[in-house]
Design a protein around this motif. Structure first.
Motif, mmCIF file in Angstrom:
data_model
loop_
_atom_site.group_PDB
_atom_site.id
_atom_site.type_symbol
_atom_site.label_atom_id
_atom_site.label_comp_id
_atom_site.label_asym_id
_atom_site.label_seq_id
_atom_site.Cartn_x
_atom_site.Cartn_y
_atom_site.Cartn_z
ATOM 1 N N SER A 32 32.733 37.338 40.992
ATOM 2 C CA SER A 32 32.188 37.617 39.660
ATOM 3 C C SER A 32 31.541 38.995 39.616
ATOM 4 O O SER A 32 31.265 39.514 38.538
ATOM 5 C CB SER A 32 31.164 36.545 39.272
ATOM 6 O OG SER A 32 29.984 36.657 40.055
ATOM 7 N N PHE A 33 31.284 39.563 40.800
ATOM 8 C CA PHE A 33 30.729 40.919 40.891
ATOM 9 C C PHE A 33 31.785 41.940 41.345
ATOM 10 O O PHE A 33 31.445 43.065 41.705
ATOM 11 C CB PHE A 33 29.560 40.951 41.885
ATOM 12 C CG PHE A 33 28.420 40.062 41.505
ATOM 13 C CD1 PHE A 33 27.505 40.451 40.538
ATOM 14 C CD2 PHE A 33 28.253 38.829 42.114
ATOM 15 C CE1 PHE A 33 26.441 39.640 40.185
ATOM 16 C CE2 PHE A 33 27.194 38.005 41.775
ATOM 17 C CZ PHE A 33 26.288 38.408 40.800
ATOM 18 N N ASN A 34 33.058 41.539 41.338
ATOM 19 C CA ASN A 34 34.123 42.420 41.815
ATOM 20 C C ASN A 34 34.475 43.471 40.761
ATOM 21 O O ASN A 34 34.549 43.174 39.566
ATOM 22 C CB ASN A 34 35.356 41.594 42.174
ATOM 23 C CG ASN A 34 36.382 42.393 42.933
ATOM 24 O OD1 ASN A 34 36.094 43.488 43.431
ATOM 25 N ND2 ASN A 34 37.583 41.860 43.038
ATOM 26 N N GLU A 35 34.717 44.666 41.198
ATOM 27 C CA GLU A 35 35.029 45.760 40.285
ATOM 28 C C GLU A 35 36.357 45.542 39.569
ATOM 29 O O GLU A 35 36.491 45.815 38.374
ATOM 30 C CB GLU A 35 35.081 47.082 41.073
ATOM 31 C CG GLU A 35 35.427 48.303 40.239
ATOM 32 C CD GLU A 35 34.312 48.725 39.304
ATOM 33 O OE1 GLU A 35 34.629 49.263 38.231
ATOM 34 O OE2 GLU A 35 33.125 48.490 39.635
ATOM 35 N N SER A 36 37.362 45.042 40.286
ATOM 36 C CA SER A 36 38.683 44.858 39.700
ATOM 37 C C SER A 36 38.859 43.413 39.248
ATOM 38 O O SER A 36 38.059 42.524 39.575
ATOM 39 C CB SER A 36 39.769 45.210 40.720
ATOM 40 O OG SER A 36 39.752 44.290 41.798
ATOM 41 N N LYS A 37 39.944 43.178 38.495
ATOM 42 C CA LYS A 37 40.236 41.833 38.017
ATOM 43 C C LYS A 37 40.897 40.960 39.075
ATOM 44 O O LYS A 37 41.021 39.760 38.889
ATOM 45 C CB LYS A 37 41.149 41.894 36.791
ATOM 46 C CG LYS A 37 40.471 42.385 35.526
ATOM 47 C CD LYS A 37 41.396 42.239 34.336
ATOM 48 C CE LYS A 37 40.691 42.635 33.045
ATOM 49 N NZ LYS A 37 41.574 42.447 31.869
ATOM 50 N N GLY A 38 41.350 41.559 40.134
ATOM 51 C CA GLY A 38 42.031 40.793 41.173
ATOM 52 C C GLY A 38 41.078 39.905 41.941
ATOM 53 O O GLY A 38 39.859 40.121 41.974
ATOM 54 N N TYR A 39 41.647 38.896 42.590
ATOM 55 C CA TYR A 39 40.834 37.989 43.394
ATOM 56 C C TYR A 39 41.345 37.912 44.833
ATOM 57 O O TYR A 39 41.090 36.944 45.549
ATOM 58 C CB TYR A 39 40.802 36.583 42.773
ATOM 59 C CG TYR A 39 42.132 36.053 42.317
ATOM 60 C CD1 TYR A 39 43.018 35.457 43.211
ATOM 61 C CD2 TYR A 39 42.506 36.165 40.985
ATOM 62 C CE1 TYR A 39 44.237 34.983 42.783
ATOM 63 C CE2 TYR A 39 43.735 35.690 40.557
ATOM 64 C CZ TYR A 39 44.590 35.101 41.452
ATOM 65 O OH TYR A 39 45.805 34.627 41.029
ATOM 66 N N ALA A 40 42.048 38.951 45.257
ATOM 67 C CA ALA A 40 42.510 39.005 46.635
ATOM 68 C C ALA A 40 41.643 39.943 47.471
ATOM 69 O O ALA A 40 41.362 39.665 48.631
ATOM 70 C CB ALA A 40 43.970 39.452 46.696
ATOM 71 N N LEU A 41 41.201 41.069 46.850
ATOM 72 C CA LEU A 41 40.393 42.040 47.569
ATOM 73 C C LEU A 41 39.152 42.372 46.755
ATOM 74 O O LEU A 41 39.201 42.469 45.524
ATOM 75 C CB LEU A 41 41.190 43.323 47.831
ATOM 76 C CG LEU A 41 42.385 43.213 48.786
ATOM 77 C CD1 LEU A 41 43.139 44.537 48.822
ATOM 78 C CD2 LEU A 41 41.931 42.819 50.187
ATOM 79 N N PHE A 42 38.043 42.540 47.467
ATOM 80 C CA PHE A 42 36.797 42.954 46.818
ATOM 81 C C PHE A 42 36.741 44.475 46.844
ATOM 82 O O PHE A 42 36.614 45.094 47.905
ATOM 83 C CB PHE A 42 35.598 42.355 47.551
ATOM 84 C CG PHE A 42 34.303 42.529 46.825
ATOM 85 C CD1 PHE A 42 33.929 41.640 45.829
ATOM 86 C CD2 PHE A 42 33.453 43.578 47.131
ATOM 87 C CE1 PHE A 42 32.726 41.797 45.146
ATOM 88 C CE2 PHE A 42 32.256 43.744 46.453
ATOM 89 C CZ PHE A 42 31.901 42.847 45.459
ATOM 90 N N THR A 43 36.857 45.078 45.666
ATOM 91 C CA THR A 43 36.984 46.538 45.592
ATOM 92 C C THR A 43 35.669 47.250 45.318
ATOM 93 O O THR A 43 35.608 48.473 45.405
ATOM 94 C CB THR A 43 37.982 46.914 44.483
ATOM 95 O OG1 THR A 43 37.529 46.364 43.234
ATOM 96 C CG2 THR A 43 39.367 46.373 44.807
ATOM 97 N N GLY A 44 34.618 46.525 44.956
ATOM 98 C CA GLY A 44 33.338 47.175 44.674
ATOM 99 C C GLY A 44 32.446 46.291 43.823
ATOM 100 O O GLY A 44 32.918 45.405 43.104
ATOM 101 N N PHE A 45 31.144 46.543 43.892
ATOM 102 C CA PHE A 45 30.154 45.740 43.177
ATOM 103 C C PHE A 45 29.991 46.245 41.750
ATOM 104 O O PHE A 45 29.907 47.453 41.512
ATOM 105 C CB PHE A 45 28.812 45.794 43.902
ATOM 106 C CG PHE A 45 27.745 44.963 43.252
ATOM 107 C CD1 PHE A 45 27.607 43.623 43.546
ATOM 108 C CD2 PHE A 45 26.872 45.537 42.329
ATOM 109 C CE1 PHE A 45 26.624 42.860 42.939
ATOM 110 C CE2 PHE A 45 25.885 44.791 41.714
ATOM 111 C CZ PHE A 45 25.764 43.440 42.033
ATOM 112 N N THR A 46 29.928 45.300 40.798
ATOM 113 C CA THR A 46 29.715 45.660 39.397
ATOM 114 C C THR A 46 29.130 44.476 38.637
ATOM 115 O O THR A 46 29.284 43.323 39.043
ATOM 116 C CB THR A 46 31.039 46.081 38.727
ATOM 117 O OG1 THR A 46 30.778 46.498 37.390
ATOM 118 C CG2 THR A 46 32.020 44.932 38.700
ATOM 119 N N LEU A 47 28.466 44.797 37.528
ATOM 120 C CA LEU A 47 27.935 43.767 36.627
ATOM 121 C C LEU A 47 28.667 43.770 35.281
ATOM 122 O O LEU A 47 28.218 43.123 34.331
ATOM 123 C CB LEU A 47 26.439 43.999 36.383
ATOM 124 C CG LEU A 47 25.502 43.809 37.586
ATOM 125 C CD1 LEU A 47 24.081 44.205 37.217
ATOM 126 C CD2 LEU A 47 25.531 42.361 38.063
#
Length: 280
Positions: A32-47
């Motif tokens: 839920s804090f992932n930068e991108s819409k994907g759910y395979a890789l965590f690309t960065g923190f975001t709100l």
């Protein structure tokens, strides 16, 4: 040596069990804090998904409907279930066993059967009401949704309150009557405080089940859309991370309510234990 292996197996089982239960939730919270819409890789923190959630009118509308239905149906189901538990407790043993077994049916019944049967009942009512001028002939929507949620929540209240009533010392109620209380005063001053923890836990269970329910709501919602139905509609495409954000907020809120309830109950238990020790 056997004891050591047994403890190792127990710890392994506990780790695997809690991992299976809570790792998916942790995964959802993380993404839920992932930068991108994907759910395979965590690309960065975001709100940004939490911010976007506040501007998504369809999700917020569905959430408002779910909360409204859950609160109203939980209150009504808790009152009806508590009253039913009091009535069942006053029955003879044979009648009490029969009613208790009948109450089990909605719980063990598959939800799809309950949902379809309630839908058929409401459709039959609409056909009947079409020939009666003073009856509303279109009730599919919020009314049927509330009735359906109350119907499947009442048995859970009965199963929570009835054991507490069986543990209650009936002599306390009789003593209150002997000391000048009328039945109404004896109920509110003796019975209700004793069963209040079961009533509160019943309300929380109803609230959780009502917000979570999909199958029964799907067949009886009419044009009204609850949050589970809205999420189901979104899964036909790609689930937005906004749903992860909303689920995280709901998980945190429910966890906070449970922890608060347990803390209050723990303090109440310690206070009662201290009072008993002082009397001794």
């Amino acid at each position: 040596m056997k004891t050591k292996h047994l403890r190792l197996m127990q710890r392994t089982y506990i780790i695997l069990f809690f991992g299976f239960m809570y790792l998916p939730i942790a995964y959802m919270i993380l993404f839920s804090f992932n930068e991108s819409k994907g759910y395979a890789l965590f690309t960065g923190f975001t709100l940004k998904w939490y911010q976007s959630l506040l501007h998504n009118s369809s999700i917020l509308r569905a959430l408002a409907v779910s909360v409204e239905v859950a609160l109203v149906s939980s209150v009504v189901a808790t009152v009806l279930g508590t009253a039913a538990s009091l009535g069942i407790a006053g029955m003879k043993r044979t009648s009490r066993l029969v009613i208790t077994n009948i109450t089990y049916i909605p719980v063990v019944n598959p939800e799809i059967i309950t949902g379809i049967s309630l839908m058929l009942l409401f459709v039959a009512y609409q056909r009947f009401a079409a020939d009666v001028p003073w009856l509303p002939d279109t009730i599919m929507g919020m009314p049927t949704l509330l009735i359906a949620h109350v119907a499947f929540n009442v048995p859970y209240v009965i199963f929570n309150v009835s054991p507490k009533l069986r543990q209650l010392d009936i002599h306390l109620y009789e003593a209150a009557l002997d000391l000048g209380c009328d039945p109404r005063q004896a109920f509110f001053k003796v019975i209700l405080p004793e069963i209040s923890p079961a009533i509160v836990s019943s309300f929380l269970i109803c609230l959780t089940y009502s917000i979570d329910d999909f199958m029964i709501s799907y067949f009886n919602c009419g044009t009204v859309e609850t949050l589970p139905i809205a999420i189901y509609s979104m899964t036909r495409r790609k689930v937005s991370p906004e749903i992860y954000a909303l689920s995280t907020i709901m998980f945190a809120a429910i966890l906070a309510v449970i922890l608060l309830s347990n803390a209050v109950e723990g303090r109440r238990y310690k206070r009662d234990q201290a009072a008993q020790q002082m009397q001794v």
